[in-house]
Design a protein around this motif. Structure first.
Motif, PDB file in Angstrom:
ATOM      1  N   LYS A  67       0.805  -1.216   0.000  1.00  0.00           N
ATOM      2  CA  LYS A  67       0.000   0.000   0.000  1.00  0.00           C
ATOM      3  C   LYS A  67       0.843   1.273   0.000  1.00  0.00           C
ATOM      4  N   HIS A  68       2.009   1.256   0.664  1.00  0.00           N
ATOM      5  CA  HIS A  68       2.744   2.504   0.894  1.00  0.00           C
ATOM      6  C   HIS A  68       4.165   2.579   0.305  1.00  0.00           C
ATOM      7  N   PHE A  69       4.670   1.510  -0.283  1.00  0.00           N
ATOM      8  CA  PHE A  69       6.071   1.529  -0.730  1.00  0.00           C
ATOM      9  C   PHE A  69       6.327   2.620  -1.764  1.00  0.00           C
ATOM     10  N   GLU A  70       5.479   2.729  -2.769  1.00  0.00           N
ATOM     11  CA  GLU A  70       5.701   3.750  -3.804  1.00  0.00           C
ATOM     12  C   GLU A  70       5.671   5.156  -3.205  1.00  0.00           C
ATOM     13  N   GLU A  71       4.740   5.403  -2.298  1.00  0.00           N
ATOM     14  CA  GLU A  71       4.672   6.702  -1.641  1.00  0.00           C
ATOM     15  C   GLU A  71       5.923   6.972  -0.809  1.00  0.00           C
ATOM     16  N   LEU A  72       6.452   5.929  -0.191  1.00  0.00           N
ATOM     17  CA  LEU A  72       7.679   6.077   0.599  1.00  0.00           C
ATOM     18  C   LEU A  72       8.855   6.463  -0.287  1.00  0.00           C
ATOM     19  N   ILE A  73       8.971   5.846  -1.446  1.00  0.00           N
ATOM     20  CA  ILE A  73      10.070   6.176  -2.373  1.00  0.00           C
ATOM     21  C   ILE A  73       9.927   7.625  -2.854  1.00  0.00           C
ATOM     22  N   PHE A  77      12.612  11.027  -2.076  1.00  0.00           N
ATOM     23  CA  PHE A  77      13.208  11.944  -3.045  1.00  0.00           C
ATOM     24  C   PHE A  77      12.805  13.398  -2.806  1.00  0.00           C
ATOM     25  N   MET A  78      11.811  13.637  -1.986  1.00  0.00           N
ATOM     26  CA  MET A  78      11.408  15.004  -1.688  1.00  0.00           C
ATOM     27  C   MET A  78      12.420  15.712  -0.788  1.00  0.00           C
ATOM     28  N   PHE A  79      13.159  14.958   0.017  1.00  0.00           N
ATOM     29  CA  PHE A  79      14.127  15.589   0.926  1.00  0.00           C
ATOM     30  C   PHE A  79      15.568  15.151   0.673  1.00  0.00           C
ATOM     31  N   HIS A  80      15.773  14.139  -0.109  1.00  0.00           N
ATOM     32  CA  HIS A  80      17.102  13.570  -0.364  1.00  0.00           C
ATOM     33  C   HIS A  80      17.563  13.995  -1.754  1.00  0.00           C
ATOM     34  N   ASP A  81      18.819  14.434  -1.879  1.00  0.00           N
ATOM     35  CA  ASP A  81      19.355  14.808  -3.191  1.00  0.00           C
ATOM     36  C   ASP A  81      19.961  13.574  -3.862  1.00  0.00           C
ATOM     37  N   GLU A 117      10.376   8.674 -13.217  1.00  0.00           N
ATOM     38  CA  GLU A 117       9.474   9.827 -13.119  1.00  0.00           C
ATOM     39  C   GLU A 117      10.227  11.042 -12.576  1.00  0.00           C
ATOM     40  N   LEU A 118      11.046  10.795 -11.569  1.00  0.00           N
ATOM     41  CA  LEU A 118      11.810  11.889 -10.972  1.00  0.00           C
ATOM     42  C   LEU A 118      12.768  12.496 -11.996  1.00  0.00           C
ATOM     43  N   GLN A 119      13.457  11.656 -12.768  1.00  0.00           N
ATOM     44  CA  GLN A 119      14.381  12.176 -13.775  1.00  0.00           C
ATOM     45  C   GLN A 119      13.626  13.022 -14.789  1.00  0.00           C
ATOM     46  N   LYS A 120      12.443  12.577 -15.149  1.00  0.00           N
ATOM     47  CA  LYS A 120      11.622  13.358 -16.090  1.00  0.00           C
ATOM     48  C   LYS A 120      11.245  14.711 -15.473  1.00  0.00           C
ATOM     49  N   ALA A 121      10.896  14.711 -14.186  1.00  0.00           N
ATOM     50  CA  ALA A 121      10.562  15.970 -13.497  1.00  0.00           C
ATOM     51  C   ALA A 121      11.772  16.896 -13.436  1.00  0.00           C
ATOM     52  N   VAL A 122      12.952  16.333 -13.224  1.00  0.00           N
ATOM     53  CA  VAL A 122      14.187  17.131 -13.221  1.00  0.00           C
ATOM     54  C   VAL A 122      14.428  17.694 -14.621  1.00  0.00           C
ATOM     55  N   HIS A 165      19.661  17.003   5.113  1.00  0.00           N
ATOM     56  CA  HIS A 165      18.449  16.962   4.308  1.00  0.00           C
ATOM     57  C   HIS A 165      17.563  18.173   4.557  1.00  0.00           C
ATOM     58  N   ARG A 166      16.746  18.476   3.552  1.00  0.00           N
ATOM     59  CA  ARG A 166      15.721  19.507   3.650  1.00  0.00           C
ATOM     60  C   ARG A 166      14.703  19.206   2.558  1.00  0.00           C
ATOM     61  N   PHE A 167      13.481  19.656   2.760  1.00  0.00           N
ATOM     62  CA  PHE A 167      12.489  19.451   1.706  1.00  0.00           C
ATOM     63  C   PHE A 167      12.872  20.271   0.489  1.00  0.00           C
ATOM     64  N   ARG A 168      12.969  19.616  -0.641  1.00  0.00           N
ATOM     65  CA  ARG A 168      13.249  20.276  -1.910  1.00  0.00           C
ATOM     66  C   ARG A 168      11.939  20.556  -2.648  1.00  0.00           C
ATOM     67  N   PHE A 169      10.941  19.738  -2.382  1.00  0.00           N
ATOM     68  CA  PHE A 169       9.575  19.952  -2.854  1.00  0.00           C
ATOM     69  C   PHE A 169       8.658  19.162  -1.930  1.00  0.00           C
ATOM     70  N   LYS A 170       7.398  19.572  -1.829  1.00  0.00           N
ATOM     71  CA  LYS A 170       6.495  18.971  -0.831  1.00  0.00           C
ATOM     72  C   LYS A 170       5.405  18.096  -1.434  1.00  0.00           C
ATOM     73  N   GLU A 171       5.204  18.199  -2.734  1.00  0.00           N
ATOM     74  CA  GLU A 171       4.229  17.357  -3.425  1.00  0.00           C
ATOM     75  C   GLU A 171       4.895  16.785  -4.666  1.00  0.00           C
ATOM     76  N   TRP A 172       4.548  15.547  -4.998  1.00  0.00           N
ATOM     77  CA  TRP A 172       5.119  14.908  -6.181  1.00  0.00           C
ATOM     78  C   TRP A 172       4.620  15.656  -7.416  1.00  0.00           C
ATOM     79  N   PRO A 173       5.524  16.033  -8.328  1.00  0.00           N
ATOM     80  CA  PRO A 173       5.124  16.842  -9.484  1.00  0.00           C
ATOM     81  C   PRO A 173       4.279  16.049 -10.490  1.00  0.00           C
ATOM     82  N   SER A 174       3.344  16.733 -11.104  1.00  0.00           N
ATOM     83  CA  SER A 174       2.603  16.110 -12.222  1.00  0.00           C
ATOM     84  C   SER A 174       3.488  16.240 -13.466  1.00  0.00           C
ATOM     85  N   LEU A 175       3.454  15.210 -14.279  1.00  0.00           N
ATOM     86  CA  LEU A 175       4.334  15.171 -15.450  1.00  0.00           C
ATOM     87  C   LEU A 175       3.524  15.238 -16.732  1.00  0.00           C
TER      88      LEU A 175
END
Length: 176
Positions: A67-73, A77-81, A117-122, A165-175
């Motif tokens: 239920k939560h693994f994808e959300e955890l990943i 990435f929201m706080f880890h570079d 997805e993250l690479q695409k957002a970057v 660490h610090r929040f780099r973004f707070k919501e997962w970006p829409s692509l």
């Protein structure tokens, strides 16, 4: 299982749990080697020397990983570079490599999907990090060696302790 140590522990145990109550059964800081034949039971000093091949990690046991693994990943990435090879903030060395250790092939597929997805957002400049190439390693979980008690919940015990660490973004970006 995520790279990094005290900061990741704080963000996952405190902030992820706020978003997804009761999702984390247990979490401990410690060490893991990408090599299944790596040194057994290394000390903190040995890992810090950079000679053992181990990475400082947060071991996470979830109540419902399906239920939560994808959300955890995504949250990680929201706080880890993930763009700095063998480095997090002021901490440099192979023990600070960006890793996600997975329990099975399904988790590896999910982690790779999220990282793509993250690479695409970057690439679309919806997320910015120090560099532009996500280089987190993803692989199978190996033996976990918990750190000593004084390292567990370190930032809760030492609120002014160093955290890279610090929040780099707070919501997962829409692509697109």
């Amino acid at each position: 299982m995520f790279q990094s140590y005290w900061g990741t522990e704080k963000y996952i145990k405190k902030d992820f749990q706020k978003r997804f109550p009761d999702s984390i059964k247990d979490a401990k800081v410690g060490f893991m080697s990408p090599d299944p034949n790596g040194m057994k039971n290394p000390s903190y000093r040995q890992v810090c020397s950079g000679t053992t091949g181990h990475v400082e990690v947060l071991w996470v046991e979830m109540n419902d990983a399906d239920k939560h693994f994808e959300e955890l990943i995504k949250f990680f990435f929201m706080f880890h570079d993930p763009t700095t090879k063998n480095r997090q903030g002021n901490d440099a060395g192979t023990q600070y490599a960006s890793w996600i250790f997975c329990a099975d092939e399904e988790q590896q597929k999910i982690a790779n999907k999220v990282m793509a997805e993250l690479q695409k957002a970057v690439d679309q400049k919806k997320v910015t990090y120090l560099q532009s190439q996500v280089n987190t390693d993803i692989g199978p979980m190996n033996e976990f060696y918990p750190a000593h008690d004084e390292h567990q919940e370190y930032l809760s015990k030492n609120p002014l302790g160093y955290c890279n660490h610090r929040f780099r973004f707070k919501e997962w970006p829409s692509l697109n």
